[in-house]
Design a protein around this motif. Structure first.
Motif, PDB file in Angstrom:
ATOM      1  N   PHE A 203       0.844  -1.210   0.000  1.00 60.75           N
ATOM      2  CA  PHE A 203       0.000   0.000   0.000  1.00 60.75           C
ATOM      3  C   PHE A 203       0.871   1.250   0.000  1.00 60.75           C
ATOM      4  CE2 PHE A 203       0.249  -2.225   4.057  1.00 60.75           C
ATOM      5  CZ  PHE A 203       0.965  -1.326   4.839  1.00 60.75           C
ATOM      6  N   VAL A 204       0.278   2.349  -0.485  1.00 60.55           N
ATOM      7  CA  VAL A 204       0.875   3.673  -0.317  1.00 60.55           C
ATOM      8  C   VAL A 204       0.178   4.267   0.893  1.00 60.55           C
ATOM      9  CG1 VAL A 204       1.115   5.983  -1.308  1.00 60.55           C
ATOM     10  CG2 VAL A 204       1.356   3.969  -2.773  1.00 60.55           C
ATOM     11  N   VAL A 205       0.942   4.697   1.881  1.00 56.75           N
ATOM     12  CA  VAL A 205       0.330   5.145   3.128  1.00 56.75           C
ATOM     13  C   VAL A 205       0.964   6.441   3.623  1.00 56.75           C
ATOM     14  CG1 VAL A 205       1.873   3.778   4.622  1.00 56.75           C
ATOM     15  CG2 VAL A 205      -0.421   4.371   5.436  1.00 56.75           C
ATOM     16  N   LYS A 206       0.136   7.241   4.244  1.00 53.90           N
ATOM     17  CA  LYS A 206       0.620   8.469   4.867  1.00 53.90           C
ATOM     18  C   LYS A 206       1.645   8.106   5.932  1.00 53.90           C
ATOM     19  CE  LYS A 206      -0.931  12.629   7.154  1.00 53.90           C
ATOM     20  NZ  LYS A 206      -1.626  13.124   8.301  1.00 53.90           N
ATOM     21  N   GLU A 207       2.750   8.832   5.931  1.00 55.61           N
ATOM     22  CA  GLU A 207       3.838   8.529   6.849  1.00 55.61           C
ATOM     23  C   GLU A 207       3.330   8.542   8.298  1.00 55.61           C
ATOM     24  OE1 GLU A 207       7.208  10.864   5.874  1.00 55.61           O
ATOM     25  OE2 GLU A 207       8.563   9.232   6.432  1.00 55.61           O
ATOM     26  N   ASN A 208       3.803   7.556   9.072  1.00 58.22           N
ATOM     27  CA  ASN A 208       3.440   7.413  10.492  1.00 58.22           C
ATOM     28  C   ASN A 208       2.015   6.912  10.728  1.00 58.22           C
ATOM     29  OD1 ASN A 208       5.823   8.024  11.798  1.00 58.22           O
ATOM     30  ND2 ASN A 208       5.452  10.229  11.642  1.00 58.22           N
ATOM     31  N   GLU A 209       1.287   6.608   9.669  1.00 57.73           N
ATOM     32  CA  GLU A 209      -0.069   6.104   9.862  1.00 57.73           C
ATOM     33  C   GLU A 209      -0.098   4.584   9.856  1.00 57.73           C
ATOM     34  OE1 GLU A 209      -3.065   7.695  10.463  1.00 57.73           O
ATOM     35  OE2 GLU A 209      -1.843   9.484  10.787  1.00 57.73           O
ATOM     36  N   PHE A 210       1.030   3.973   9.501  1.00 56.58           N
ATOM     37  CA  PHE A 210       1.132   2.522   9.644  1.00 56.58           C
ATOM     38  C   PHE A 210       2.508   2.198  10.200  1.00 56.58           C
ATOM     39  CE2 PHE A 210       2.400  -1.707   8.397  1.00 56.58           C
ATOM     40  CZ  PHE A 210       1.290  -2.469   8.739  1.00 56.58           C
ATOM     41  N   ASN A 211       2.542   1.606  11.395  1.00 56.07           N
ATOM     42  CA  ASN A 211       3.803   1.178  11.981  1.00 56.07           C
ATOM     43  C   ASN A 211       3.839  -0.342  11.949  1.00 56.07           C
ATOM     44  OD1 ASN A 211       4.492   3.826  12.532  1.00 56.07           O
ATOM     45  ND2 ASN A 211       3.613   3.751  14.597  1.00 56.07           N
ATOM     46  N   PHE A 212       4.949  -0.876  11.500  1.00 54.92           N
ATOM     47  CA  PHE A 212       5.071  -2.318  11.360  1.00 54.92           C
ATOM     48  C   PHE A 212       5.250  -2.945  12.741  1.00 54.92           C
ATOM     49  CE2 PHE A 212       7.782  -6.069  10.108  1.00 54.92           C
ATOM     50  CZ  PHE A 212       6.722  -6.787   9.599  1.00 54.92           C
ATOM     51  N   SER A 213       4.223  -3.661  13.182  1.00 53.66           N
ATOM     52  CA  SER A 213       4.287  -4.307  14.488  1.00 53.66           C
ATOM     53  C   SER A 213       3.438  -5.575  14.424  1.00 53.66           C
ATOM     54  CB  SER A 213       3.739  -3.373  15.566  1.00 53.66           C
ATOM     55  OG  SER A 213       2.367  -3.142  15.335  1.00 53.66           O
ATOM     56  N   LEU A 214       3.571  -6.413  15.427  1.00 57.10           N
ATOM     57  CA  LEU A 214       2.771  -7.637  15.477  1.00 57.10           C
ATOM     58  C   LEU A 214       1.286  -7.281  15.453  1.00 57.10           C
ATOM     59  CD1 LEU A 214       2.698 -10.696  15.768  1.00 57.10           C
ATOM     60  CD2 LEU A 214       2.729 -10.404  18.246  1.00 57.10           C
ATOM     61  N   GLU A 215       0.957  -6.244  16.202  1.00 61.50           N
ATOM     62  CA  GLU A 215      -0.410  -5.753  16.301  1.00 61.50           C
ATOM     63  C   GLU A 215      -0.970  -5.368  14.918  1.00 61.50           C
ATOM     64  OE1 GLU A 215      -1.797  -5.398  19.351  1.00 61.50           O
ATOM     65  OE2 GLU A 215      -3.684  -4.428  18.772  1.00 61.50           O
ATOM     66  N   SER A 216      -0.220  -4.527  14.195  1.00 60.79           N
ATOM     67  CA  SER A 216      -0.729  -4.054  12.902  1.00 60.79           C
ATOM     68  C   SER A 216      -0.709  -5.188  11.864  1.00 60.79           C
ATOM     69  CB  SER A 216       0.079  -2.850  12.417  1.00 60.79           C
ATOM     70  OG  SER A 216       1.433  -3.187  12.262  1.00 60.79           O
ATOM     71  N   PHE A 217       0.248  -6.099  11.997  1.00 68.13           N
ATOM     72  CA  PHE A 217       0.290  -7.241  11.084  1.00 68.13           C
ATOM     73  C   PHE A 217      -0.936  -8.132  11.270  1.00 68.13           C
ATOM     74  CE2 PHE A 217       1.676 -11.615  10.104  1.00 68.13           C
ATOM     75  CZ  PHE A 217       1.927 -11.450   8.748  1.00 68.13           C
ATOM     76  N   LYS A 218      -1.276  -8.384  12.546  1.00 66.64           N
ATOM     77  CA  LYS A 218      -2.464  -9.190  12.864  1.00 66.64           C
ATOM     78  C   LYS A 218      -3.734  -8.514  12.338  1.00 66.64           C
ATOM     79  CE  LYS A 218      -1.485 -12.896  15.534  1.00 66.64           C
ATOM     80  NZ  LYS A 218      -0.191 -13.122  14.922  1.00 66.64           N
ATOM     81  N   ALA A 219      -3.757  -7.181  12.458  1.00 67.02           N
ATOM     82  CA  ALA A 219      -4.926  -6.440  11.996  1.00 67.02           C
ATOM     83  C   ALA A 219      -5.072  -6.508  10.474  1.00 67.02           C
ATOM     84  CB  ALA A 219      -4.844  -4.990  12.476  1.00 67.02           C
ATOM     85  N   LEU A 220      -3.934  -6.605   9.758  1.00 65.82           N
ATOM     86  CA  LEU A 220      -3.995  -6.799   8.309  1.00 65.82           C
ATOM     87  C   LEU A 220      -4.536  -8.198   8.002  1.00 65.82           C
ATOM     88  CD1 LEU A 220      -0.586  -5.337   7.031  1.00 65.82           C
ATOM     89  CD2 LEU A 220      -2.851  -4.476   6.458  1.00 65.82           C
ATOM     90  N   GLU A 221      -4.044  -9.190   8.753  1.00 64.75           N
ATOM     91  CA  GLU A 221      -4.438 -10.583   8.526  1.00 64.75           C
ATOM     92  C   GLU A 221      -5.934 -10.783   8.745  1.00 64.75           C
ATOM     93  OE1 GLU A 221      -1.556 -13.724   9.385  1.00 64.75           O
ATOM     94  OE2 GLU A 221      -1.262 -12.694   7.472  1.00 64.75           O
TER      95      GLU A 221
END
Ligand SMILES: *[C@@H]1O[C@H](CO)[C@@H](O)[C@H](O)[C@H]1NC(C)=O
Ligand SMILES: *[C@@H]1O[C@H](CO)[C@@H](O)[C@H](O)[C@H]1NC(C)=O
Ligand SMILES: *[C@@H]1O[C@H](CO)[C@@H](O)[C@H](O)[C@H]1NC(C)=O
Ligand SMILES: *[C@@H]1O[C@H](CO)[C@@H](O)[C@H](O)[C@H]1NC(C)=O
Ligand SMILES: *[C@@H]1O[C@H](CO)[C@@H](O)[C@H](O)[C@H]1NC(C)=O
Ligand SMILES: *[C@@H]1O[C@H](CO)[C@@H](O)[C@H](O)[C@H]1NC(C)=O
Ligand SMILES: *[C@@H]1O[C@H](CO)[C@@H](O)[C@H](O)[C@H]1NC(C)=O
Ligand SMILES: *[C@@H]1O[C@H](CO)[C@@H](O)[C@H](O)[C@H]1NC(C)=O
Ligand SMILES: *[C@@H]1O[C@H](CO)[C@@H](O)[C@H](O)[C@H]1NC(C)=O
Ligand SMILES: *[C@@H]1O[C@H](CO)[C@@H](O)[C@H](O)[C@H]1NC(C)=O
Ligand SMILES: *[C@@H]1O[C@H](CO)[C@@H](O)[C@H](O)[C@H]1NC(C)=O
Ligand SMILES: *[C@@H]1O[C@H](CO)[C@@H](O)[C@H](O)[C@H]1NC(C)=O
Length: 599
Positions: A203-221
């Motif tokens: 994705f193209v994302v606004k800076e600082n609006e997506f941080n790569f973490s276990l939490e955000s990865f799970k939320a993508l899944e």
């Protein structure tokens, strides 16, 4: 300085609200659900937007209503007048099962004919362990593609930052339009050791609006995150050709027609121009009367101090007091103001003063106070001087020093200590005075060893001289000066017991500061007029009161049994009448509600 604190407090209290960036007219809706700010050139509904490119479609049938860009399905989250807009856009995903078969693929295109993706506020991110993420699109007529690759055995490293393990990240170029995100894998995820990563994401994302973490990865899944914010640039003008402001101004549909509005060319790669309010104005530059004057004086109460600030359209002007230069944006002490006809201030070199005080030898300290220290110095011509040195780095003290110089420059009186010179170019300002040889009146009165008892006649002379000096300060100078810190330690005596009033650090010129300083308490407790505390009014009376305290001291009176105990050493039959008169005078000075002050 209390005044400084007061100003700071006032600044906090004054709300610096900018005029809201309005829609075109009150007939136009200015918000749509979460999109609370729809400024012109954007608009909801007919006749509310500048041209069809700036139409915001509001779907009122959802709750809350949802805003879309033009007639697209791009949800608009926010719009700013500096040429940016945030939209939501789908995450691309590409998923495989454990038999290495693709089970899901979504790669939405983004048609951005009339807008460009911001190169400065966005990042392109790819996530996965067998991932090739590409962004393909157009910059003008030219095709363009870039991307990143991420490969790993297992996705178990989450470091809050997209560091290259399981996540890759790149910048996108300026002017990117119409683009597609392409996601592919090299091995259909067959090489991944466990079930940690069945999908690729990009994705193209606004800076600082997506941080790569276990939490955000799970939320993508689990599809909690399906859309992410992305920043678009917008501009007025013809998308097909870059248009200069010069050319734009000639067009009938020139957008910056407002009186205080101007055109700026866009440098982010999208064609077109922006409008902005002229310096000193704020608001919506796309509306005819959108740019409103900023009241600089109201927004910054320290502007022009100690002078007065006058707001002008787009600017302000200072009215500076005497001895201050108007720099255009403020009032600064005028160098020429350091000099008066009567008294010439010499600037004595720092090196010379160092030598004079034996490098500020502690043995040379004459006195010490909140302000710093006073040293005895001997100038090369053998003249003895007192050198007052402010505490290092204390701006309040520096301000008081400058204040003292201003005061003393207006004063030429035999009973006021003479300022001989100063040294201001140094980090710590230094004031050089005539050396007053015989110490302070306090020392003479409260000398417990009674080695130098002041005779009554001498006391009367000192009192008279002090009163003369104060009367001069109050009336004879062009601007009345209140000393504000009259006390026996500030009355110096020379070898002939001539009184020299000193220490003007707390003094004030009345007219300049009358309104501003009334709530300031300075001076020494015990010497300070109680009425000054009640009314907070700074008048000549405060000095009169303090002088009364000095008189009482001269009578050597115990504070708690006023006028009963008179110094036995100074009473004799001849002076008892005078003593009583002075005692009465002291009483009158000290009477808080006294209407008649002694001359
Ligand atoms: C303005 O908003 C109201 C609801 O807040 C809506 O009913 C109305 O249709 C809107 N008008 C336009 C022109 O969009
Ligand atoms: C978008 O830009 C194209 C040219 O690239 C133009 O033809 C079209 O009219 C624009 N659309 C809107 C709604 O302004
Ligand atoms: C508004 O949203 C509703 C519910 O999502 C949808 O059914 C409808 O088609 C939308 N209307 C327009 C004009 O897009
Ligand atoms: C994770 O972050 C730590 C601390 O910032 C760093 O030392 C470490 O190298 C990082 N690990 C990876 C795989 O990037
Ligand atoms: C963007 O896509 C639209 C719709 O397919 C197309 O008409 C237009 O030419 C494209 N723009 C560019 C710059 O390729
Ligand atoms: C990946 O899967 C596709 C079909 O889903 C298949 O055509 C392709 O050969 C597979 N590639 C590998 C390396 O397994
Ligand atoms: C991402 O991290 C930055 C810096 O730590 C933080 O400011 C920001 O709020 C985070 N964003 C999200 C969506 O968590
Ligand atoms: C999806 O994952 C996130 C992050 O771990 C979690 O907070 C959320 O509750 C999950 N949602 C569902 C529907 O499982
Ligand atoms: C107010 O003006 C002064 C003098 O121009 C400046 O030094 C200061 O930074 C300004 N303060 C604010 C809050 O703008
Ligand atoms: C404001 O006034 C000062 C002094 O007259 C001038 O130097 C400055 O250019 C003015 N600023 C604007 C924005 O007009
Ligand atoms: C103040 O103005 C006077 C006269 O215009 C000038 O000679 C002097 O240098 C100025 N002083 C400062 C500090 O700007
Ligand atoms: C004050 O002066 C007198 C007379 O000159 C002298 O005797 C005395 O020591 C001096 N006192 C102080 C404290 O300097």
């Amino acid at each position: 300085m209390a005044f400084g604190i007061l100003v700071v407090l006032l600044i906090v209290l004054v709300t610096t609200t900018a005029p809201a960036a309005q829609p075109l007219s009150s007939n136009c809706n200015s918000s749509c659900g979460d999109l609370t700010f729809v400024p012109y050139p954007f608009g909801i509904g007919e006749d509310c937007y500048f041209n069809p490119k700036f139409l915001i479609t509001c779907n009122y049938s959802t709750k809350p209503p949802k805003a879309f860009l033009m007639e697209s399905n791009l949800n608009v989250k926010s719009i700013s007048l500096d040429g940016e807009m945030v939209i939501e856009h789908f995450v691309s995903r590409d998923c495989y099962n454990n038999k290495a078969e693709r089970v899901e693929r979504r790669m939405p295109r983004l048609w951005l004919q009339n807008y460009t993706a911001s190169s400065t506020s966005n990042k392109f991110v790819g996530i996965g362990c067998d991932t090739r993420a590409l962004v393909e699109g157009y910059r003008g007529e030219d095709r363009y593609a870039t991307g990143c690759i991420s490969s790993c055995d297992s996705l178990n490293v989450f470091n809050e930052s997209c560091s290259g393990v399981g996540c890759c990240q790149i910048s996108i170029p300026r002017g990117l339009q119409n683009f597609t995100i392409k996601l592919t894998s090299y091995y259909n995820h067959s090489g991944i050791l466990d079930d940690s990563n069945p999908c690729n994401y990009a994705f193209v994302v606004k800076e600082n609006e997506f941080n790569f973490s276990l939490e955000s990865f799970k939320a993508l899944e689990n599809k909690t995150i399906e859309m992410l914010p992305m920043v678009l640039n917008w501009a007025i003008g013809n998308e097909d050709q870059v248009e200069s402001c010069e050319a734009a101004k000639k067009r009938v549909d020139y957008a910056c027609k407002g009186r205080y509005s101007d055109c700026v060319e866009v440098k982010d790669g999208s064609a077109g121009y922006h409008c902005r309010c002229l310096t000193g104005f704020q608001g919506n530059p796309y509306i005819l009367d959108g740019c409103q004057d900023i009241d600089e004086c109201k927004n910054n109460l320290t502007l022009c101090k100690p002078g007065n600030c006058l707001n002008l359209p787009g600017n302000w002007t200072c009215k500076c007091p005497k001895r201050y230069n108007n720099t255009g944006t403020g009032c600064t002490l005028n160098n020429a103001g350091y000099q008066s006809e009567k008294l010439v201030i010499f600037c004595i070199a720092l090196e010379e003063l160092k030598r004079a005080t034996n490098n500020y030898d502690e043995d040379r300290v004459l006195g010490e106070g909140g302000f710093g220290k006073v040293y005895k110095g001997i100038l090369p011509n053998n003249e003895a001087v007192a050198i007052k040195k402010s505490k290092i780095g204390d701006e309040t003290q520096t301000a008081q020093f400058i204040n003292e110089i201003i005061m003393l420059l207006q004063i030429n009186h035999r009973n006021v200590v003479k300022l001989l010179g100063c040294c201001l170019e140094t980090e710590v300002p230094l004031l050089v005075y005539k050396f007053i040889s015989n110490g302070t009146l306090f020392h003479h009165i409260h000398n417990t060893r009674r080695t130098s008892v002041l005779a009554w006649k001498l006391r009367l002379k000192i009192a008279t001289e002090t009163a003369q000096a104060l009367a001069y300060l109050h009336s004879a100078t062009s601007t009345p000066i209140i000393h504000r810190d009259v006390k026996s330690t500030n009355i110096l005596l020379d070898d002939n017991y001539v009184a020299n009033v000193s220490d003007f650090g707390a003094s004030r010129l009345i007219p300049i500061d009358k309104n501003q300083l009334t709530t300031m308490v300075q001076g020494t407790l015990g010497y300070l007029d109680p009425e000054y505390f009640h009314s907070s009014q700074l008048t000549e009376k405060s000095d009169v009161y303090s002088f009364g305290v000095v008189l009482a001291e001269l009578l050597t009176i115990e504070q708690n049994c006023l006028f009963d105990v008179v110094d036995g050493d100074i009473v004799d039959e001849e002076n008892v009448v005078e003593l009583k008169q002075v005692a009465n005078l002291a009483k009158r000075c000290l009477s808080v509600k006294g209407t008649k002050d002694p001359p």
